[in-house]
Design a protein around this motif. Structure first.
Motif, PDB file in Angstrom:
ATOM      1  N   ALA A  24       0.824  -1.206   0.000  1.00 59.18           N
ATOM      2  CA  ALA A  24       0.000   0.000   0.000  1.00 59.18           C
ATOM      3  C   ALA A  24       0.860   1.260   0.000  1.00 59.18           C
ATOM      4  O   ALA A  24       0.550   2.233  -0.694  1.00 59.18           O
ATOM      5  CB  ALA A  24      -0.945   0.000   1.205  1.00 59.18           C
ATOM      6  N   LEU A  25       1.957   1.256   0.773  1.00 60.57           N
ATOM      7  CA  LEU A  25       2.792   2.453   0.818  1.00 60.57           C
ATOM      8  C   LEU A  25       3.528   2.654  -0.502  1.00 60.57           C
ATOM      9  O   LEU A  25       3.706   3.790  -0.948  1.00 60.57           O
ATOM     10  CB  LEU A  25       3.769   2.409   1.995  1.00 60.57           C
ATOM     11  CG  LEU A  25       4.343   3.780   2.355  1.00 60.57           C
ATOM     12  CD1 LEU A  25       3.241   4.746   2.796  1.00 60.57           C
ATOM     13  CD2 LEU A  25       5.399   3.667   3.422  1.00 60.57           C
ATOM     14  N   ASP A  27       2.287   1.921  -3.401  1.00 63.66           N
ATOM     15  CA  ASP A  27       1.259   2.524  -4.257  1.00 63.66           C
ATOM     16  C   ASP A  27       1.055   3.995  -3.908  1.00 63.66           C
ATOM     17  O   ASP A  27       0.875   4.833  -4.793  1.00 63.66           O
ATOM     18  CB  ASP A  27      -0.061   1.760  -4.122  1.00 63.66           C
ATOM     19  CG  ASP A  27      -0.013   0.381  -4.760  1.00 63.66           C
ATOM     20  OD1 ASP A  27       0.882   0.127  -5.598  1.00 63.66           O
ATOM     21  OD2 ASP A  27      -0.875  -0.450  -4.407  1.00 63.66           O
ATOM     22  N   TRP A  28       1.090   4.327  -2.602  1.00 61.55           N
ATOM     23  CA  TRP A  28       0.904   5.708  -2.184  1.00 61.55           C
ATOM     24  C   TRP A  28       2.010   6.600  -2.742  1.00 61.55           C
ATOM     25  O   TRP A  28       1.740   7.660  -3.320  1.00 61.55           O
ATOM     26  CB  TRP A  28       0.856   5.822  -0.653  1.00 61.55           C
ATOM     27  CG  TRP A  28       0.437   7.185  -0.230  1.00 61.55           C
ATOM     28  CD1 TRP A  28      -0.841   7.632  -0.050  1.00 61.55           C
ATOM     29  CD2 TRP A  28       1.290   8.311   0.018  1.00 61.55           C
ATOM     30  NE1 TRP A  28      -0.831   8.967   0.298  1.00 61.55           N
ATOM     31  CE2 TRP A  28       0.464   9.418   0.347  1.00 61.55           C
ATOM     32  CE3 TRP A  28       2.665   8.500   0.000  1.00 61.55           C
ATOM     33  CZ2 TRP A  28       0.965  10.669   0.647  1.00 61.55           C
ATOM     34  CZ3 TRP A  28       3.174   9.752   0.293  1.00 61.55           C
ATOM     35  CH2 TRP A  28       2.335  10.823   0.621  1.00 61.55           C
ATOM     36  N   TRP A  29       3.271   6.180  -2.584  1.00 59.72           N
ATOM     37  CA  TRP A  29       4.376   6.994  -3.093  1.00 59.72           C
ATOM     38  C   TRP A  29       4.344   7.074  -4.617  1.00 59.72           C
ATOM     39  O   TRP A  29       4.709   8.085  -5.201  1.00 59.72           O
ATOM     40  CB  TRP A  29       5.730   6.485  -2.569  1.00 59.72           C
ATOM     41  CG  TRP A  29       5.988   6.997  -1.188  1.00 59.72           C
ATOM     42  CD1 TRP A  29       5.886   6.303  -0.013  1.00 59.72           C
ATOM     43  CD2 TRP A  29       6.363   8.328  -0.828  1.00 59.72           C
ATOM     44  NE1 TRP A  29       6.174   7.129   1.054  1.00 59.72           N
ATOM     45  CE2 TRP A  29       6.469   8.367   0.582  1.00 59.72           C
ATOM     46  CE3 TRP A  29       6.612   9.489  -1.546  1.00 59.72           C
ATOM     47  CZ2 TRP A  29       6.823   9.531   1.276  1.00 59.72           C
ATOM     48  CZ3 TRP A  29       6.962  10.644  -0.856  1.00 59.72           C
ATOM     49  CH2 TRP A  29       7.066  10.654   0.533  1.00 59.72           C
ATOM     50  N   ALA A  32       1.805   9.718  -5.237  1.00 65.37           N
ATOM     51  CA  ALA A  32       2.278  11.020  -4.777  1.00 65.37           C
ATOM     52  C   ALA A  32       3.347  11.611  -5.691  1.00 65.37           C
ATOM     53  O   ALA A  32       3.378  12.822  -5.918  1.00 65.37           O
ATOM     54  CB  ALA A  32       2.815  10.909  -3.345  1.00 65.37           C
ATOM     55  N   LEU A  89      -4.316  12.787  -0.830  1.00 63.29           N
ATOM     56  CA  LEU A  89      -3.877  11.393  -0.952  1.00 63.29           C
ATOM     57  C   LEU A  89      -3.719  10.715   0.411  1.00 63.29           C
ATOM     58  O   LEU A  89      -3.485   9.519   0.473  1.00 63.29           O
ATOM     59  CB  LEU A  89      -2.538  11.319  -1.703  1.00 63.29           C
ATOM     60  CG  LEU A  89      -2.573  11.674  -3.179  1.00 63.29           C
ATOM     61  CD1 LEU A  89      -1.155  11.734  -3.739  1.00 63.29           C
ATOM     62  CD2 LEU A  89      -3.416  10.667  -3.949  1.00 63.29           C
ATOM     63  N   GLY A  90      -3.803  11.507   1.488  1.00 64.43           N
ATOM     64  CA  GLY A  90      -3.703  10.908   2.821  1.00 64.43           C
ATOM     65  C   GLY A  90      -2.513  11.338   3.648  1.00 64.43           C
ATOM     66  O   GLY A  90      -2.318  10.839   4.753  1.00 64.43           O
ATOM     67  N   ASP A 110       3.616  10.596   5.556  1.00 67.53           N
ATOM     68  CA  ASP A 110       2.878   9.715   4.653  1.00 67.53           C
ATOM     69  C   ASP A 110       1.888   8.879   5.483  1.00 67.53           C
ATOM     70  O   ASP A 110       1.848   9.014   6.717  1.00 67.53           O
ATOM     71  CB  ASP A 110       3.849   8.873   3.813  1.00 67.53           C
ATOM     72  CG  ASP A 110       4.592   7.781   4.567  1.00 67.53           C
ATOM     73  OD1 ASP A 110       4.196   7.413   5.692  1.00 67.53           O
ATOM     74  OD2 ASP A 110       5.590   7.277   4.023  1.00 67.53           O
ATOM     75  N   PRO A 111       1.082   8.034   4.867  1.00 69.38           N
ATOM     76  CA  PRO A 111       0.083   7.280   5.627  1.00 69.38           C
ATOM     77  C   PRO A 111       0.642   6.386   6.738  1.00 69.38           C
ATOM     78  O   PRO A 111      -0.087   6.036   7.661  1.00 69.38           O
ATOM     79  CB  PRO A 111      -0.618   6.445   4.550  1.00 69.38           C
ATOM     80  CG  PRO A 111      -0.508   7.282   3.326  1.00 69.38           C
ATOM     81  CD  PRO A 111       0.872   7.896   3.422  1.00 69.38           C
TER      82      PRO A 111
END
Length: 123
Positions: A24-25, A27-29, A32, A89-90, A110-111
């Motif tokens: 998940a992280l 995907d987040w980066w 971003a 994005l969180g 970040d998340p």
């Protein structure tokens, strides 16, 4: 004192970022920073490599770890970016710019709580 790359005892290779939910992280980066996964179908539990598709930024490994983040990062990312879009994005703002102290950047998390600094886009 200056040194040349040939005489230095080390040189930069990649960045690594620990995460409880590394998939998940990663995907987040990617969302971003406009990065993409270097390869698809990584075995579960293995680090995920994300890269800048135009080759401008470093390769980042998002590494699975069992523990959550507890203390402030000793090393972090600095990025140019849009704080409001990152919030969307969180990401969370933990420190606003402070002109009186000469600090023109936002500190965000970040998340998973990893700190990073956001500077206004160049230009």
């Amino acid at each position: 004192m200056t040194s040349s790359p040939e005489s230095a005892p080390a040189r930069f290779k990649d960045l690594c970022l620990d995460a409880r939910d590394h998939q998940a992280l990663a995907d987040w980066w990617c969302a971003a920073m406009g990065y993409v996964r270097r390869g698809e179908g990584e075995p579960v539990g293995r680090p995920v490599a994300i890269v800048d598709p135009v080759g401008g930024g470093p390769l980042i490994w998002v590494v699975p770890v069992p523990e959550g983040k507890v203390v402030k990062n000793r090393m972090h990312h600095d990025v140019y970016g849009d704080v409001e879009r990152l919030r969307g994005l969180g990401a969370r703002v933990v420190q606003e710019p402070d002109a009186a102290k000469g600090i023109p950047w936002h500190v965000m998390r970040d998340p998973e709580g990893n700190e990073f600094c956001v500077f206004a886009p160049a230009g």
